[in-house]
Write a protein that holds these residues in place. Structure first.
Motif, PDB file in Angstrom:
ATOM      1  N   VAL A 216       0.856  -1.188   0.000  1.00 16.38           N
ATOM      2  CA  VAL A 216       0.000   0.000   0.000  1.00 16.38           C
ATOM      3  C   VAL A 216       0.892   1.238   0.000  1.00 16.38           C
ATOM      4  N   ILE A 217       0.594   2.196  -0.872  1.00 15.85           N
ATOM      5  CA  ILE A 217       1.360   3.446  -0.911  1.00 15.85           C
ATOM      6  C   ILE A 217       0.750   4.430   0.084  1.00 15.85           C
ATOM      7  N   GLY A 218       1.555   4.870   1.052  1.00 10.18           N
ATOM      8  CA  GLY A 218       1.069   5.805   2.068  1.00 10.18           C
ATOM      9  C   GLY A 218       1.743   7.155   2.023  1.00 10.18           C
ATOM     10  N   GLY A 219       2.694   7.323   1.112  1.00 12.92           N
ATOM     11  CA  GLY A 219       3.390   8.603   1.018  1.00 12.92           C
ATOM     12  C   GLY A 219       4.455   8.552  -0.058  1.00 12.92           C
ATOM     13  N   TRP A 220       5.208   9.644  -0.162  1.00 15.34           N
ATOM     14  CA  TRP A 220       6.274   9.700  -1.157  1.00 15.34           C
ATOM     15  C   TRP A 220       7.305  10.733  -0.746  1.00 15.34           C
ATOM     16  N   SER A 221       8.487  10.598  -1.327  1.00 19.16           N
ATOM     17  CA  SER A 221       9.527  11.609  -1.120  1.00 19.16           C
ATOM     18  C   SER A 221       9.960  12.135  -2.479  1.00 19.16           C
ATOM     19  N   GLU A 222      10.331  13.404  -2.520  1.00 21.73           N
ATOM     20  CA  GLU A 222      10.613  14.074  -3.785  1.00 21.73           C
ATOM     21  C   GLU A 222      11.963  13.655  -4.353  1.00 21.73           C
ATOM     22  N   GLY A 223      12.006  13.539  -5.680  1.00 17.55           N
ATOM     23  CA  GLY A 223      13.254  13.216  -6.345  1.00 17.55           C
ATOM     24  C   GLY A 223      14.162  14.427  -6.448  1.00 17.55           C
ATOM     25  N   ARG A 224      15.367  14.189  -6.943  1.00 18.35           N
ATOM     26  CA  ARG A 224      16.347  15.253  -7.090  1.00 18.35           C
ATOM     27  C   ARG A 224      16.781  15.374  -8.547  1.00 18.35           C
ATOM     28  N   GLY A 225      17.418  16.486  -8.854  1.00 19.85           N
ATOM     29  CA  GLY A 225      17.936  16.680 -10.206  1.00 19.85           C
ATOM     30  C   GLY A 225      16.832  16.727 -11.236  1.00 19.85           C
ATOM     31  N   GLY A 226      16.928  15.876 -12.228  1.00 14.54           N
ATOM     32  CA  GLY A 226      15.970  15.881 -13.325  1.00 14.54           C
ATOM     33  C   GLY A 226      14.568  15.455 -12.941  1.00 14.54           C
ATOM     34  N   ILE A 227      14.403  14.836 -11.756  1.00 14.04           N
ATOM     35  CA  ILE A 227      13.055  14.429 -11.330  1.00 14.04           C
ATOM     36  C   ILE A 227      12.602  15.240 -10.113  1.00 14.04           C
ATOM     37  N   ALA A 228      13.187  16.421  -9.915  1.00 14.93           N
ATOM     38  CA  ALA A 228      12.750  17.307  -8.835  1.00 14.93           C
ATOM     39  C   ALA A 228      11.284  17.661  -9.035  1.00 14.93           C
ATOM     40  N   GLY A 229      10.510  17.615  -7.960  1.00 15.54           N
ATOM     41  CA  GLY A 229       9.077  17.886  -8.016  1.00 15.54           C
ATOM     42  C   GLY A 229       8.240  16.647  -8.248  1.00 15.54           C
ATOM     43  N   LEU A 230       8.883  15.569  -8.685  1.00 14.81           N
ATOM     44  CA  LEU A 230       8.194  14.293  -8.906  1.00 14.81           C
ATOM     45  C   LEU A 230       8.568  13.305  -7.800  1.00 14.81           C
ATOM     46  N   PRO A 231       7.779  12.260  -7.627  1.00 15.56           N
ATOM     47  CA  PRO A 231       8.147  11.249  -6.636  1.00 15.56           C
ATOM     48  C   PRO A 231       9.480  10.589  -6.971  1.00 15.56           C
ATOM     49  N   GLY A 232      10.436  10.670  -6.054  1.00 22.59           N
ATOM     50  CA  GLY A 232      11.685   9.939  -6.206  1.00 22.59           C
ATOM     51  C   GLY A 232      11.519   8.523  -5.699  1.00 22.59           C
ATOM     52  N   SER A 233      10.676   8.380  -4.682  1.00 18.42           N
ATOM     53  CA  SER A 233      10.366   7.055  -4.142  1.00 18.42           C
ATOM     54  C   SER A 233       9.003   7.117  -3.476  1.00 18.42           C
ATOM     55  N   VAL A 234       8.380   5.944  -3.346  1.00 18.36           N
ATOM     56  CA  VAL A 234       7.099   5.858  -2.643  1.00 18.36           C
ATOM     57  C   VAL A 234       7.333   5.178  -1.299  1.00 18.36           C
ATOM     58  N   LEU A 235       6.518   5.517  -0.314  1.00 15.32           N
ATOM     59  CA  LEU A 235       6.610   4.959   1.031  1.00 15.32           C
ATOM     60  C   LEU A 235       5.562   3.867   1.143  1.00 15.32           C
ATOM     61  N   ALA A 236       6.029   2.650   1.360  1.00 13.62           N
ATOM     62  CA  ALA A 236       5.170   1.476   1.246  1.00 13.62           C
ATOM     63  C   ALA A 236       4.788   0.920   2.609  1.00 13.62           C
ATOM     64  N   GLY A 237       3.617   0.304   2.665  1.00 15.29           N
ATOM     65  CA  GLY A 237       3.152  -0.307   3.898  1.00 15.29           C
ATOM     66  C   GLY A 237       2.368  -1.583   3.646  1.00 15.29           C
ATOM     67  N   LEU A 238       2.156  -2.324   4.726  1.00 17.74           N
ATOM     68  CA  LEU A 238       1.329  -3.520   4.708  1.00 17.74           C
ATOM     69  C   LEU A 238       0.315  -3.424   5.835  1.00 17.74           C
ATOM     70  N   ASP A 239      -0.878  -3.925   5.583  1.00 15.82           N
ATOM     71  CA  ASP A 239      -1.903  -3.910   6.616  1.00 15.82           C
ATOM     72  C   ASP A 239      -1.564  -4.890   7.725  1.00 15.82           C
TER      73      ASP A 239
END
Length: 323
Positions: A216-239
């Protein structure tokens, strides 16, 4: 980082040979290959000058001799036999499998007292799988088969280090055995191959066991350089019984198109607070409603309950989490 040990006199300074990622060799080519376990640890070149000393240098060139004091005895074991060996430092779990999360408790500890204490809590084991120099003679041009025979002849099995066997041919059987025992994968090596220091060679091929999981995706962190402003990674979880449990950050494998698509979804699903039941140690994290499901690959679990080597596979639009 621990202070450097003196460079062993008369021994060459060598970088480890590297394997190329790829599938197992096809059946018809198997007689040319030998198969080893792929160990989940820290690669190092071991220099033993023959006077009772030992020096451990990682793939990045860091001297970690003082970090792993339990391996100092290898110098006495090879007294009178100057050698340079290739291997991997691991910490084994209660089932005898390498656990990188446990090894991390030892890494980078330079203080001798703390290193000595951790040596008893998280003892390391040195897996030796190649011999590059022995008794004043270079073995770099010798075949893998010849080097392995010379290594086996040193009779180095002990509680702190060992020379695991390799299997010529029968790659599929080795593959199934390593998977059944929860090991990271297989390294296939051409029997006639020389040792090429610092080279990533097609003569060595590494193949990992990859398991997939829906998270389950519960959040994200911003990318750097050419992907600034876009998700650099997603924060994943399990129920879990208490709610959504955080299991790690996944960024490897995301394409630019997928990042843009996720950004549009996240804009709609934005929320102010974390949906996870525990604190997530990710700086400047952005939170989203935990609705989207993604398929990820991973090679195992850390002792902290996080995904080991997670990689993005795909979004699962066919699945949606409902609270």
């Amino acid at each position: 980082m621990a202070p450097s040990a003196p460079r062993p006199a008369g021994l060459p300074v060598l970088r480890p040979m590297l394997a190329t990622p790829g599938p197992l060799p096809v059946d018809g080519a198997e007689p040319r290959w030998a198969y080893e376990v792929k160990w989940d640890g820290v690669r190092c070149v071991v220099s033993v000058p023959g006077d009772g000393g030992v020096r451990l240098v990682t793939r990045r060139g860091n001297d970690v001799t003082a970090v792993y004091p339990e391996l100092a005895g290898l110098g006495d074991r090879l007294r009178g036999r100057p050698a340079v060996l290739d291997g991997e430092i691991v910490v084994l779990d209660e089932r005898g499998r390498p656990d990188f999360g446990l090894l991390q408790q030892r890494m980078g500890v330079a203080d001798p007292r703390r290193a000595a204490r951790l040596m008893h809590e998280y003892p390391v084991h040195l897996v030796l799988f190649d011999l590059l120099h022995l008794d004043g003679r270079s073995l770099l041009d010798a075949s893998y088969e010849e080097r392995r025979a010379a290594l086996s002849g040193l009779d180095l099995d002990a509680a702190e280090w060992s020379v695991p066997g390799c299997v010529a041919g029968h790659g599929q059987e080795v593959w199934e055995t390593t998977r059944a025992n929860g090991l990271e994968g297989v390294v296939a090596k051409v029997l006639s191959s020389p040792y090429l220091p610092g080279v990533r060679s097609a003569d060595w091929r590494k193949t990992k066991h990859v398991v997939t999981l829906d998270v389950v995706i519960g959040g994200w962190s911003e990318g750097r350089g050419g992907i600034a402003g876009l998700p650099g990674s997603v924060l994943a979880g399990l129920d879990g019984p208490e709610g959504l449990r955080y299991v790690g950050s996944v960024g490897s494998g995301l394409s630019d198109l997928e990042r843009r698509d996720l950004a549009r979804y996240f804009e709609v699903l934005t929320r102010d607070r974390s949906p996870f039941t525990e604190r997530v140690g990710v700086a400047a994290a952005h939170w989203v409603e935990p609705r989207l499901i993604a398929e990820v690959g991973y090679s195992g679990w850390t002792t902290a309950g996080r995904l080991r080597h997670p990689t993005w596979h795909r979004l699962r639009p066919d699945l949606t989490r409902l609270d």
